[in-house]
Write an enzyme that holds these catalytic residues in place. Structure first.
Site, PDB file in Angstrom:
ATOM      1  N   HIS A   1       4.269  -0.756   1.600  1.00  0.00           N
ATOM      2  CA  HIS A   1       4.776   0.617   1.657  1.00  0.00           C
ATOM      3  C   HIS A   1       3.680   1.632   1.347  1.00  0.00           C
ATOM      4  O   HIS A   1       3.330   2.436   2.207  1.00  0.00           O
ATOM      5  CB  HIS A   1       5.959   0.788   0.692  1.00  0.00           C
TER       6      HIS A   1
ATOM      7  N   HIS B   1       7.545   1.889  -5.915  1.00  0.00           N
ATOM      8  CA  HIS B   1       8.882   2.209  -5.406  1.00  0.00           C
ATOM      9  C   HIS B   1       9.826   1.016  -5.414  1.00  0.00           C
ATOM     10  O   HIS B   1      10.813   0.992  -4.686  1.00  0.00           O
ATOM     11  CB  HIS B   1       8.783   2.804  -3.998  1.00  0.00           C
TER      12      HIS B   1
END
Length: 191
Positions: A116, A138
């Protein structure tokens, strides 16, 4: 302030010309056009042309031994380069896994950089659930039994899996499936 819509303008009618097309009609027409353009290639094949696949050639590198592996402790190695983003781990899962090698097909290896935004997954292995993560940025978690696919979090791509071969007790890395975060090409070492 609410804006009032203008009066609808009337479009002159032309026989046989339908300017108002529904979404379903549009998708049908565009799909039919695509099939009409590509179907001859699918049916006819490549004809007399020779088509060759592009295959990346990676070095074969010894990364560990089967006898060293423990189910709760991943083994760290760097591949294909000695670079921070090339930090990988070999896992002995104890259950068969996608791309697994060894007698039980339970030995896999993955890059340790989240796909990501490049968070480091180092040391975040959950042996009970056979997942790598969560990413500290995250909270993305990856399933090691299913080619490193995303279980939860923001990432949209699975972890790059390092292809392995077992020869006797030795484990060799032979390639990378997927693009390593931070690289524009796995074959070119980052600066």
């Amino acid at each position: 302030m609410v804006r009032k819509p203008k009066k609808e303008e009337k479009v002159p009618e032309c026989p046989g010309l339908n300017l108002a097309m529904s979404r379903r009609q549009f998708l049908f027409v565009s799909g039919a056009s695509l099939v009409a353009i590509t179907l001859p290639r699918w049916i006819g094949g490549s004809g007399d042309r020779t088509v060759q696949a592009l295959v990346a050639a990676y070095p074969r590198q010894k990364v560990g031994q089967v006898s060293q592996l423990k189910s709760s402790e991943p083994l760290e190695f760097f591949y294909p380069y000695d670079h921070l983003f090339s930090r990988n781990y070999v896992f002995k899962l104890g259950t068969e896994a996608g791309g697994g090698v060894g007698p039980q097909r339970d030995i896999v290896a993955f890059n340790s950089i989240c796909t990501h935004q490049g968070g480091f997954l180092n040391g975040r292995y959950d042996a009970a659930n056979q997942v790598f993560g969560p990413c500290p940025l995250h909270l993305t978690t990856f399933d090691l039994t299913r080619h490193g696919m995303v279980v939860s979090g923001h990432a949209t791509q699975g972890l790059p899996q390092i292809t392995l071969e077992v020869e006797g007790d030795d484990i060799y890395a032979t390639g990378v499936m997927g693009l390593v975060y931070g690289y524009h090409d796995n074959q070119v070492a980052p600066a």
